[in-house]
Structure formats: structure tokens, C-alpha cells
Scaffold this active site. Structure first.
Site, short mmCIF file in Angstrom:
data_model
loop_
_atom_site.label_atom_id
_atom_site.label_comp_id
_atom_site.label_asym_id
_atom_site.label_seq_id
_atom_site.Cartn_x
_atom_site.Cartn_y
_atom_site.Cartn_z
N ASP B 25 -15.64 26.13 40.03
CA ASP B 25 -16.67 25.30 39.43
C ASP B 25 -16.40 23.87 39.91
OD1 ASP B 25 -18.32 23.73 37.89
OD2 ASP B 25 -17.57 24.44 35.95
N LYS B 87 -20.34 14.27 42.97
CA LYS B 87 -21.34 15.34 43.04
C LYS B 87 -22.76 14.78 42.98
CE LYS B 87 -22.27 19.77 40.68
NZ LYS B 87 -21.77 20.64 39.61
N GLU B 184 -24.83 27.75 38.46
CA GLU B 184 -23.95 27.58 37.31
C GLU B 184 -24.43 28.32 36.06
OE1 GLU B 184 -23.48 23.34 37.28
OE2 GLU B 184 -22.33 23.40 39.14
N ASP B 206 -27.52 24.15 30.10
CA ASP B 206 -26.30 23.68 30.75
C ASP B 206 -26.40 22.19 31.05
OD1 ASP B 206 -24.14 23.14 32.40
OD2 ASP B 206 -24.55 24.73 33.84
#
Lengths: 177, 622
Positions: B25, B87, B184, B206
Site C-alpha cells: 500500500d 503521491k 485500494e 476510503d
């Protein structure tokens, strides 16, 4: 050795070639097929196999989407029978249907102008009901009367409804953001 | 090696051998690596027992790099060389980053993907992410005591083509064999679904450090079918910190602050946010570089007010996803909360109110994604009888082409199940036109200028014809990683052009190769020796797979001549292996691959027939 790959989407899922659909059987066979061909089964395979798996899985997805959607299924059945639904070229519609069309668009336009999401959601529900009615008629035209001209006409009408539905959904999305 | 992975229950397709595979992850704030050990998914910790690796990279003069906690500890002291939340920059250009003024970095003004000037030189987000991935790879190989066969890397479901490609490039750069890019929320659904034997329609909400995803899935006997996904790839916990940061500046009446103070205050803001998950107020104290002292109290009501609109921004995509899935709120069996930011009480309340049910919080929202990825990696690498897990995922954004008048013509609609291939025909609009330019874009908007431009290429050499006579068939293919390739072919003449889409903000293959080279020379690793070792391992696996397949199906599917031809290709590869020459090995391996194509195709056809007949046909008519 000849490839045993099925000739059409119905054969692929071992379903009878007709408009009426056993949705549970379609879903179950779709999953069984993807269980065999999906790229996840070939993650560490040779490149030739990965390519073939991706092609097969894409084909199974395409076939599933086509059969799942009533209007796509009807169009596909007509195509198998050599009938072109002429959705781009033949826009002639009976006067009463054109009137309905204008009413739909007005309803959506008014609701959009008033930022009335509830009214737009209701319009979506009504559209769904109207579409379901055409789908019942498609079943009669295709499975019982073998009336291809009538079926092609219904596909064109459903295509109109789809466009109104897209516009309605877009209006809701725009209002929500 | 799939020839071989199709097997009846009880038969082992490939020689039984446990391969080391992990799920990674790669998060905005923290990253994790997990694996399946003795049938159980576990997160791998570092030597001090930390499971989370802060996604922080610090570049020091002279080429040294630190990653994780030690880098994080320096972020306020050395903010310009200590990079956090990178990211958010993946696959993005400078002008894509709305709040660029809030980052204490030295951005380089150049076309293409954002670049940052650091003490270690100019770095792009792919290189920075590769440092994080490399640290996780080292952690995993130490902990598992062996070399990794591959990894599943998770990406936000709402990541577009450029962001996905950048993630895959980062993994390549870190020397990781990517088994799959996995969304994800889908990873979280696997971990949740398998743990709870869940059946029905579930929503995964999420909210991570920098991205928001919402996915609607149908879970049914080991099949995880994504019905729709939506989100915002620039919305996350970081944005809550920034709201608090801006409030602090205003409250304390501070003038514009420098990079060190920005980082310090952002850290204080994050700590305050975290405290408010369990307390009703948070005290914020600190001393700025100029000697100013801040001493503020943030209560829950103020925090809620400051961030209200951010919570609202997650609900619009949620509605869209439900509508696209054709699912009413009453049909939702459960709402699984994922991502650290879902600990914020007002998010919990908003989600409960929206779905008219309490969200499910029985999994660690920080770890569930990595655990799901590990389960998937274990299946993909062939350690597990894979017939009990199948993922059917979708693409988050529509893909299309620019047509006349700058409009977008959608070829593949959002939420199409992948892999998917679709073709559309176009024609020339001028007499004698011999080339056609093809502009590929991603997004939902009508005008191509409002969508993200992915690539432009030209189909040349079309024979001159009257306008409208040429038939150019453009085919879009999206693979199981969600990555696109496009080809175009003029039907009457057979002229072809093909591109694997490298997004405009992506890196070219030569750039990747150059970065790989420099990273290898940096690590003083012998590139040639490594390449040879990889070729040998691949060749061994190929031989083992084909041997197993022959044993199983050789007699049924091949005649004697075909079998001889295949076996002589195998012998050729074996002699090449004995020579220890890399080129000879790769040549013989690709020759064997080609020689096995027919056999592979027949095995797949046979497996399709088997899927719908015999043992399974009886189930169909229930």
C-alpha cells in the site's frame, strides 16, 4: 484442431438465442467463464498467454454487457438476423412519441433551471418505467411475433429514452457538485 | 505461466513451490507491506516493530537518502529536502496542483511531471516514490528471507491513466516485479469480505491522506465485482490539516511563514486533527523560527465548521457511484470505512447519516488495504488454489478521442469492467487526406479541453481517397491494471499505427531506462549479473510450466509432430541455459513462447468449455 470458441454471445453463455433472459444463468455463467480466462489467472504466465487471456476476458465482458442491457441485447439479436436498427440515420418517429419526447425534455429542463434534484430523480424513475414498458413490447415483437421492423422501431425509441436519461443524470451531477 | 495454472481441483498445475509475494500500500502519508504467511495475511514490520513506514523521503547532499521515520523526524528542520505526500504529485504537472503555494518545496519550472529541486539533485515523484517502494522491498526480503517473486501495488481507484502509469514506473524503478495494480477500495473489500464471509452489496468509503475513493461492490461466493467507483484524487486528510493550518495563521495573526514554519504548523495541525478524534478540544503550542509563540485551542465544533465542505465533497462522488451502480441506499448491506481520515468523528457521522446505518469499523483502516493486496498477490503468484477468489474491477473514468470541433467521443465508458477492448470507426474529412491525427483523452466532459489529454499520435500512409471513403478503425484496450493501449488501422489499405499510451505527463521508456541505470550504478549493483539471473529464473519457470502442461494435456491436445516441435524448443532453451549467456537465453525463451502459443490457446479453449459443461452445467439449472 478447430477452435471451439462459441459463434455468438448467447452460445458463449450457453443461453437460448432470444430476447427473454435468464439473468441468474447469465450472471453465473459469466463468473464461471471469467474464472477461467481472467488475467488474474495468468499473472505470471508467458506474454502470449497473457495477451490471449486479456483478449478473451475482454470478449467475455463485452458479451456480458451486451446481453445484460435490454436495448443492446435487442440490437444484437436484430444484428444476428441481419437487421440494421438505423439508429443514426432513421430518426422518423410517430408524432405522439415526439410529443412525449418534448415533454420529457421540458420536465428535465424546468427541473434543472429550478435546481430541483428531487424532480430530476423522479424523472429518472419515470423514464425507467417507460423503458420497461418498451422492453415488454420488445419481448413480444422478437420472441413471439418475429416482427423485426417493430423491434427495430422500439430499439430506436429506447435509444431516445437513453439520451434523455443521460441528460437527466448529467443535470443531477452538475447540480450536486 | 498460465498454460499451466488452469487445473482441476486437486491437481497441481505447476511444480509446488512457495513463491514470495507481497502486497504494497503506497500511501500518501504512510506505506505498508504485507504478505500471506501460513494462510494468514500479516503486515510486515521493521526491526523496531513499526508497521507503518511514513511516506517521507529526505535527500541529503552527496547522494544519501533516508526514508521513513528518520526522514520524518527532520521534516521541520529540513523541509525543502524532506518530501512528504509525494503521491499527490504522481502523474501531475505543476499547473495541476491547485494549492502549490502551500508546499514548502522548490518546484522546478519544466514541462511534464512536477520536479523538485533537492540537496540530492532534481527529483521527480516517480523517483521519490521508488525510494519508498525500495525501502519496503528491502524490509520484506529481510523479513521473508528471500527474493520477492512479485508484488501487488495498490492505487486509488480514482487514479487516472497518468497516475497509474507513474505508480507502475516507480515500482519498476525500485526493481519490483508488478503482478498487478490493484484499486485500494477493492483491496479493502477482499480483506473485509474474506474475513467476514460477507455476501451482498457493500460500499467501501476510503478517505486516505490525499485521495478519496468510493466503490460499490457485489460480493458473492468469492467473486468481488465492482459495480461502480468514483472519487477525488486530490482530497484527503491532508486537506483537513490545511484548513486547520489556515485557521492557525488567521487566529495567531501570523505574517506569511517560511518553509520551516509551514512544515511545523502543518505537523501541529495534523496532531490537533488526530487528537480531536478522541477528545473535544486540542491545544496547539509551538515556537516559530522567528521566536513567535503560538498557543491556540481548537474545539471540535470549530474543526467541524472549518472542514464541513470537505466532508460534503465526499458525498457527491458517493451519490454518483450509487447511481452508476444502479443501487439504492436501502440495498447497501454494509459500508466499510478505510483510510486514516475516516477516524474523524464528523466523517463517521456524515456517512452514517447518508447511508442510514452505522459504518463498519472492525478493521484497522490503516492496514486493510495492504492486507487485501497481500491476499491477491498470493493468489496471482500461484501459491493458492485460485478458483476461490475472482476480482472484476472497473475503470474509473471514460476514455475517448477528440473529434471535430474539439468534442470528446467516448469509446469506453467509465465503470466498464476491465479488461475491455472496444473499437470505433472514423473517416477522413478531406479529399486525398493521407494522415489522421489521433488525440486520446480521459474524463467525462464534453469538450476535450476539459478532459485530461493522454496522448497524441498519427496514422500515416493512408492512400489518397475521397473524403469519407477511408475507414479508420481505432481500438482501445484497457488491461487488468487499468492501463490503456490504442491502435489505429485503415481498413481498406491495412495501414496501422499502435501506441501504448504514455500519458503526456508520463515518463518515456528512455527516461525510465536512464533512471534505472543511474539507480543501479548508485547502488553499485551489477546490472548485467542481475539481468542474467532474471533471465535464468524466467526460463526455468517457463520450462517447468510447459512441462507440467504437457504432462496434463499434451496427449489430449497435441499430435505427435506438434509435441516434437515443442519439445525441441524446450531442449534448445535448456542448452541456452547451460551456456549462461543472457541473449541466448532470452532468444530461446521467446522462441519457446511462440512455439507454445497454439498449445496455450487450445488449453484455454478447453478450459472455457469445461467451465460451462461437466461439473458446472448441473449448477446452472437450479
Amino acid at each position: 484442431m478447430a477452435s471451439e470458441f462459441p459463434q455468438n454471445h448467447f452460445d458463449l453463455f450457453r443461453l437460448p438465442v432470444r430476447f427473454a433472459l435468464d439473468r441468474a444463468a447469465l450472471d453465473q455463467n459469466y463468473r464461471a467463464l471469467q474464472g477461467e480466462v481472467h488475467p488474474d489467472r495468468y499473472a505470471t504466465a508467458t506474454s502470449a498467454e497473457r495477451l490471449r487471456s486479456a483478449q478473451m476476458a475482454a470478449l467475455v465482458n463485452e458479451a456480458y454487457q451486451t446481453l445484460k442491457s435490454p436495448v443492446d441485447r435487442a440490437r444484437y439479436l436484430l444484428h444476428l438476423n441481419g437487421v440494421d436498427t438505423q439508429e443514426e440515420t432513421n430518426t422518423a418517429m410517430p408524432a405522439d412519441f415526439l410529443m412525449r419526447q418534448m415533454e420529457w425534455r421540458e420536465t428535465v429542463e424546468d427541473a434543472r433551471a429550478a435546481a430541483d434534484i428531487a424532480a430530476l430523480e423522479k424523472a429518472l424513475d419515470d423514464l425507467k418505467r417507460e423503458a420497461a414498458e418498451f422492453e415488454t413490447q420488445l419481448h413480444t415483437a422478437l420472441d413471439e411475433k418475429n416482427d423485426h421492423a417493430r423491434a427495430a422501431d422500439l430499439v430506436r425509441k429506447l435509444r431516445f429514452l437513453d439520451k434523455v436519461r443521460d441528460e437527466t443524470e448529467l443535470a443531477i451531477e452538475t447540480l450536486e457538485t | 505461466m498460465a498454460l499451466l495454472q488452469i487445473s482441476e481441483p486437486g491437481k497441481s498445475a505447476a511444480p509446488h513451490q512457495h513463491r514470495l509475494a507481497v502486497g504494497i500500500d503506497l500511501g500518501t502519508t504512510n506505506s505498508l507491506v504485507a504478505t500471506v504467511r501460513s494462510g494468514l495475511a500479516v503486515v510486515l514490520s521493521d526491526e523496531e516493530g513499526h508497521a507503518l513506514l511514513p511516506s517521507v523521503v529526505r535527500y541529503l547532499p552527496g547522494g544519501n537518502v533516508t526514508v521513513g521515520l528518520s526522514a520524518q523526524a527532520q521534516q521541520s528542520g529540513d523541509p525543502q529536502n524532506t518530501l512528504v505526500s509525494v503521491k499527490r504529485f504522481m502523474g501531475r504537472g505543476v499547473h495541476d496542483i491547485a494549492d502549490i503555494g502551500l508546499y514548502p518545496y522548490r518546484f522546478v519550472d519544466a514541462p511534464g511531471m512536477v520536479q523538485l529541486n533537492t540537496a540530492g539533485g532534481i527529483k521527480n515523484p516517480v523517483e521519490i516514490s521508488a525510494e519508498i517502494l525500495r525501502a519496503l522491498k528491502i524490509r520484506a526480503e529481510k523479513s521473508l528471507n528471500g527474493e520477492l517473486a512479485g508484488a501487488v501495488i495498490t492505487v486509488p481507484a480514482y487514479f487516472d491513466e497518468a497516475q497509474r502509469q507513474a505508480t507502475k514506473d516507480a515500482a519498476t524503478l525500485a526493481g519490483i516485479n508488478v503482478l498487478r495494480l490493484l484499486n485500494e477500495p477493492t483491496a479493502a473489500a477482499i480483506a473485509y469480505g474474506l474475513d467476514n464471509a460477507a455476501e451482498g452489496v457493500f460500499v467501501i468509503y476510503d478517505l486516505g491522506g490525499g485521495t478519496f475513493d468510493v466503490s460499490v461492490l457485489r460480493l458473492s461466493r468469492g467473486v468481488f465485482e465492482v459495480l461502480a467507483t468514483n472519487g477525488d484524487s486530490a482530497l484527503g486528510g491532508d486537506d483537513f490539516d490545511r484548513r486547520v493550518f489556515c485557521w492557525m495563521l488567521e487566529k495567531a495573526q501570523l505574517p506569511p511563514v517560511g518553509p520551516e514554519d509551514t512544515r511545523l504548523l502543518l505537523t501541529k495541525a495534523r496532531e490537533a486533527k488526530e487528537q480531536l478524534s478522541t477528545r473535544s478540544e486540542a491545544h496547539i503550542t509551538g515556537v516559530l523560527s522567528g521566536g513567535d509563540v503560538i498557543n491556540l485551542t481548537l474545539d471540535n465544533a470549530t474543526f467541524t465548521e472549518l472542514t464541513q465542505h470537505l466532508v460534503g465533497k465526499t458525498l457527491a462522488p458517493t451519490r454518483k457511484a450509487l447511481r452508476d451502480a444502479g443501487i439504492a441506499i436501502e440495498d447497501v448491506q454494509g459500508v466499510v470505512m478505510v483510510g486514516g481520515a475516516t477516524r474523524i468523528p464528523q466523517i463517521q457521522r456524515a456517512v452514517a447519516e447518508f447511508f442510514k446505518q452505522e459504518p463498519l469499523n472492525n478493521l484497522d483502516p490503516d492496514k486493510v488495504v495492504a492486507l487485501g493486496a497481500a491476499i491477491q498477490a498470493n493468489v496471482l503468484v500461484g501459491n493458492k488454489d485460485e478458483t476461490d477468489l475472482l476480482l472484476l474491477d472497473v475503470i474509473p473514468l471514460s476514455l475517448g478521442l477528440e473529434t471535430m470541433g474539439g468534442l470528446t467521443e467516448k469509446i469506453i465508458a467509465r465503470n466498464s469492467t476491465i479488461p475491455v477492448a472496444r473499437a470505433q470507426e472514423f473517416t477522413t474529412f478531406k479529399d486525398g487526406q493521407t494522415a489522421m491525427s489521433i488525440h486520446v483523452a480521459q474524463g467525462e466532459r464534453e469538450l476535450v479541453s476539459d478532459c485530461r489529454s493522454l496522448a497524441r499520435f498519427e496514422l500515416r500512409g493512408i492512400p489518397p481517397m475521397a473524403a469519407g471513403a477511408a475507414r479508420v478503425r481505432v481500438t482501445f484496450q484497457v488491461d487488468a491494471d487499468g492501463l490503456l493501449s490504442v491502435s489505429a488501422r485503415e481498413q481498406t489499405s491495412g495501414v496501422e499505427a499502435h501506441v501504448t499510451v504514455k500519458p503526456s505527463y508520463g515518463l518515456g521508456d528512455d527516461e525510465i531506462a536512464a533512471m534505472l541505470q543511474s539507480s543501479f550504478s548508485h547502488a553499485a549493483e551489477d546490472r548485467e549479473a542481475r539481468a542474467l539471473r532474471e533471465a535464468q529464473v524466467e526460463a526455468d519457470q517457463l520450462l517447468a510450466t510447459i512441462r507440467a502442461a504437457l504432462e496434463q494435456d499434451g496427449d489430449a491436445l497435441l499430435d505427435a509432430a506438434e509435441r516434437d516441435a515443442l519439445e525441441s524448443s524446450m531442449t534448445a532453451l535448456q542448452s541456452a541455459l547451460a551456456s549462461a549467456e543472457r541473449d541466448a537465453i532470452t532468444h530461446a525463451a521467446s522462441a519457446l513462447n511462440r512455439a507454445s502459443e497454439t498449445f496455450a490457446a487450445r488449453r484455454m479453449d478447453a478450459s472455457i468449455a469445461r467451465a460451462l459443461t461437466g461439473r458446472k452445467i448441473d449448477d446452472l439449472k437450479v
